[in-house]
Write a protein that holds these residues in place. Structure first.
Motif, PDB file in Angstrom:
ATOM      1  N   UNK A 196       0.842  -1.214   0.000  1.00 51.19           N
ATOM      2  CA  UNK A 196       0.000   0.000   0.000  1.00 51.19           C
ATOM      3  C   UNK A 196       0.876   1.263   0.000  1.00 51.19           C
ATOM      4  N   UNK A 197       0.771   2.120  -1.038  1.00 50.85           N
ATOM      5  CA  UNK A 197       1.688   3.265  -1.154  1.00 50.85           C
ATOM      6  C   UNK A 197       1.206   4.534  -0.464  1.00 50.85           C
ATOM      7  N   UNK A 198      -0.049   4.528  -0.004  1.00 48.22           N
ATOM      8  CA  UNK A 198      -0.621   5.779   0.497  1.00 48.22           C
ATOM      9  C   UNK A 198      -0.346   6.033   1.977  1.00 48.22           C
ATOM     10  N   UNK A 199       0.507   5.184   2.570  1.00 48.46           N
ATOM     11  CA  UNK A 199       1.003   5.493   3.919  1.00 48.46           C
ATOM     12  C   UNK A 199       2.119   6.525   3.799  1.00 48.46           C
ATOM     13  N   UNK A 200       2.971   6.329   2.810  1.00 52.21           N
ATOM     14  CA  UNK A 200       4.073   7.274   2.588  1.00 52.21           C
ATOM     15  C   UNK A 200       3.626   8.479   1.755  1.00 52.21           C
ATOM     16  N   UNK A 201       2.786   8.221   0.741  1.00 52.23           N
ATOM     17  CA  UNK A 201       2.291   9.332  -0.092  1.00 52.23           C
ATOM     18  C   UNK A 201       0.991   9.836   0.507  1.00 52.23           C
ATOM     19  N   UNK A 202       0.997  11.101   0.954  1.00 57.95           N
ATOM     20  CA  UNK A 202      -0.154  11.675   1.656  1.00 57.95           C
ATOM     21  C   UNK A 202      -0.983  12.553   0.710  1.00 57.95           C
ATOM     22  N   UNK A 203      -2.235  12.126   0.486  1.00 48.54           N
ATOM     23  CA  UNK A 203      -3.140  12.950  -0.327  1.00 48.54           C
ATOM     24  C   UNK A 203      -3.547  14.202   0.438  1.00 48.54           C
ATOM     25  N   UNK A 204      -3.499  14.142   1.761  1.00 43.55           N
ATOM     26  CA  UNK A 204      -3.928  15.274   2.593  1.00 43.55           C
ATOM     27  C   UNK A 204      -3.131  16.537   2.315  1.00 43.55           C
ATOM     28  N   UNK A 205      -1.930  16.404   1.799  1.00 45.85           N
ATOM     29  CA  UNK A 205      -1.116  17.591   1.508  1.00 45.85           C
ATOM     30  C   UNK A 205      -1.730  18.430   0.386  1.00 45.85           C
ATOM     31  N   UNK A 206      -2.660  17.830  -0.368  1.00 46.08           N
ATOM     32  CA  UNK A 206      -3.280  18.540  -1.486  1.00 46.08           C
ATOM     33  C   UNK A 206      -4.558  19.258  -1.075  1.00 46.08           C
ATOM     34  N   UNK A 207      -4.951  19.114   0.189  1.00 41.78           N
ATOM     35  CA  UNK A 207      -6.212  19.705   0.632  1.00 41.78           C
ATOM     36  C   UNK A 207      -6.041  21.139   1.091  1.00 41.78           C
ATOM     37  N   UNK A 208      -7.114  21.886   0.913  1.00 36.86           N
ATOM     38  CA  UNK A 208      -7.253  23.188   1.561  1.00 36.86           C
ATOM     39  C   UNK A 208      -6.383  24.290   1.037  1.00 36.86           C
ATOM     40  N   UNK A 209      -5.727  24.086  -0.112  1.00 34.12           N
ATOM     41  CA  UNK A 209      -4.877  25.154  -0.629  1.00 34.12           C
ATOM     42  C   UNK A 209      -5.635  26.122  -1.524  1.00 34.12           C
ATOM     43  N   UNK A 210      -6.787  25.694  -2.017  1.00 36.97           N
ATOM     44  CA  UNK A 210      -7.586  26.583  -2.862  1.00 36.97           C
ATOM     45  C   UNK A 210      -8.359  27.579  -2.022  1.00 36.97           C
ATOM     46  N   UNK A 211      -8.575  28.766  -2.545  1.00 41.51           N
ATOM     47  CA  UNK A 211      -9.345  29.785  -1.833  1.00 41.51           C
ATOM     48  C   UNK A 211     -10.789  29.695  -2.293  1.00 41.51           C
ATOM     49  N   UNK A 212     -11.689  29.433  -1.363  1.00 36.64           N
ATOM     50  CA  UNK A 212     -13.087  29.287  -1.704  1.00 36.64           C
ATOM     51  C   UNK A 212     -13.775  30.650  -1.604  1.00 36.64           C
ATOM     52  N   UNK A 213     -14.399  31.064  -2.672  1.00 41.42           N
ATOM     53  CA  UNK A 213     -15.020  32.373  -2.739  1.00 41.42           C
ATOM     54  C   UNK A 213     -16.507  32.271  -2.468  1.00 41.42           C
ATOM     55  N   UNK A 214     -16.991  33.005  -1.508  1.00 42.83           N
ATOM     56  CA  UNK A 214     -18.420  33.083  -1.233  1.00 42.83           C
ATOM     57  C   UNK A 214     -18.882  34.503  -1.505  1.00 42.83           C
ATOM     58  N   UNK A 215     -20.133  34.643  -1.952  1.00 44.59           N
ATOM     59  CA  UNK A 215     -20.698  35.961  -2.161  1.00 44.59           C
ATOM     60  C   UNK A 215     -21.262  36.496  -0.848  1.00 44.59           C
ATOM     61  N   UNK A 216     -21.139  37.799  -0.655  1.00 45.41           N
ATOM     62  CA  UNK A 216     -21.774  38.424   0.493  1.00 45.41           C
ATOM     63  C   UNK A 216     -23.274  38.496   0.244  1.00 45.41           C
ATOM     64  N   UNK A 217     -24.021  38.830   1.294  1.00 42.60           N
ATOM     65  CA  UNK A 217     -25.474  38.974   1.128  1.00 42.60           C
ATOM     66  C   UNK A 217     -25.792  40.066   0.117  1.00 42.60           C
ATOM     67  N   UNK A 218     -25.041  41.147   0.129  1.00 45.78           N
ATOM     68  CA  UNK A 218     -25.275  42.236  -0.829  1.00 45.78           C
ATOM     69  C   UNK A 218     -25.024  41.781  -2.257  1.00 45.78           C
TER      70      UNK A 218
END
Length: 411
Positions: A196-218
């Protein structure tokens, strides 16, 4: 639902012995698989599916027959875990172990795609087909085995995807597909756990780097106030976006499949396709206005929105229709943003982020927002609210700046 039974074949051999077989029934179809034993009819207990004590080897043989039955039940459980509507031929292949141990990664994925297509899960089939083409666009060896997928190979594949313009989010999708396939291969005995290669290779390092854009109420109000009489070609996209926003960020697929039968009084009642969670959503005034508008169109399909235009579409046709309409929806949302003066990138998914962020801004806690969105884990909700929380932190940090003390002017 499949059923299995250990029984005797109807006809005896020339020696007068009856072959013992495994009989599996699924969708009213029957498959008979020979087992390694034969016996006299008088030595067989049909009710319990085992040999009687009158058979001189009954203890050893019954133990082996029980193992075969348990193996068959395990295979059925595996198919259910994989959400595969398996055929009897697929069951026999796995039961006999004819192919699994020597199956290549490419053939394994192709088999998975076929399983999804048979089950009508065309979206999953399309996703794995994308991963197949991507992975073997880099790996030229079509005979690659699972044990050859190493952490080093995954790192090189990641670099290849980046060279092709891949983002963290897109790369993570491909890696999660490969991880799921690897776990399936382990469960089927194709490859050993220690590979199993995913003990050494971490997919978690690819998470959360994108900026999620939300619209304001206005900004949402700017979209609400778009005059569709001046821009009739944007009417549908406006309705889809606002409907999603005011129904807790309902995704496009669920909107597409929503029927008038899902309307129960003042509520929308439906099951989310992605998580299978059940929702009962109060119909707010903007949603009611949209429903009233589409009710006048009186379509015979029963669908609320004019996305699926026939009731007899195949799963593949539904998936193709979804892709075509979603592409147009996002294209029109870009035009709406430009028209009303919203500078942020607006997509169908922004409605869901905006719902979460604006509830948080209104003072609701993450636990309530998590429940409203149907998240099983509050950590998922936190990813939606991260940009909002970062802004709070920035404001708090600014308090560290001391205001200059006023100078006293001497008289």
């Amino acid at each position: 639902m499949a059923t299995i039974k250990i029984t005797l074949k109807n006809k005896p051999t020339t020696e007068g012995l009856y072959p013992i077989v495994l009989r599996i029934i699924k969708d009213r179809k029957v498959k008979i698989i020979s087992l390694p034993f034969k016996c006299l009819k008088k030595d067989w207990d049909e009710a319990n599916g085992e040999l009687k004590k009158s058979d001189k080897n009954y203890r050893v043989r019954n133990r082996i027959l029980l193992q075969k039955k348990e193996e068959a039940l395990k295979i059925i459980d595996e198919f259910e875990l994989e959400k595969v509507d398996f055929t009897l031929a697929q069951f026999e292949q796995r039961f006999r172990g004819q192919k699994d141990k020597n199956i290549t990664v490419r053939d394994f994925i192709l088999e998975k795609i076929q399983d999804f297509e048979l089950a009508g899960r065309t979206g999953s089939a399309r996703t794995y087909e994308g991963t197949l083409n991507s992975f073997f666009g880099y790996i030229e060896n079509k005979q690659l085995m699972f044990r050859e997928i190493t952490p080093e190979l995954l790192e090189k594949y990641e670099n290849y995807l980046r060279s092709k313009g891949g983002t963290d989010g897109g790369i993570a999708v491909r890696m999660r597909d490969i991880r799921t396939l690897f776990n399936d291969a382990i469960r089927r005995g194709v490859v050993k756990k220690d590979a199993y290669p995913f003990i050494a290779y971490k997919i978690s390092k690819l998470k959360g780097k994108g900026i999620k854009r939300a619209l304001t109420r206005d900004e949402v109000l700017l979209i609400e106030n778009l005059n569709v009489e001046k821009h009739p070609h944007l009417r549908e996209a406006k309705n889809f976006f606002l409907f999603s926003y005011y129904t807790r960020g309902m995704n496009f697929y669920d909107m597409m499949k929503l029927k008038w039968s899902n309307i129960e009084g003042d509520y929308i009642v439906y099951t989310r396709s992605k998580t299978k969670g059940n929702f009962k959503i109060k119909i707010l005034e903007p949603v009611q206005q949209i429903l009233d508008e589409y009710r006048l169109e009186n379509r015979i399909t029963g669908y609320i929105f004019p996305i699926l235009l026939r009731n007899d579409l195949t799963p593949k046709q539904i998936e193709e229709r979804k892709g075509k309409k979603l592409k147009k929806f996002n294209k029109d949302l870009k035009l709406i943003a430009e028209t009303v003066g919203v500078t942020k990138k607006v997509t169908s998914y922004v409605a869901r982020h905006s719902f979460a962020t604006n509830l948080r801004e209104a003072g609701e806690g993450a636990d309530i927002i998590s429940q409203a969105m149907g998240h099983h884990d509050i950590q998922m909700t936190q990813t939606y609210l991260k940009a909002f929380e970062d802004e709070d932190i920035d404001k708090a940090s600014a308090k560290l700046l001391r205001e200059p003390e006023p100078k006293l002017i001497s008289a």
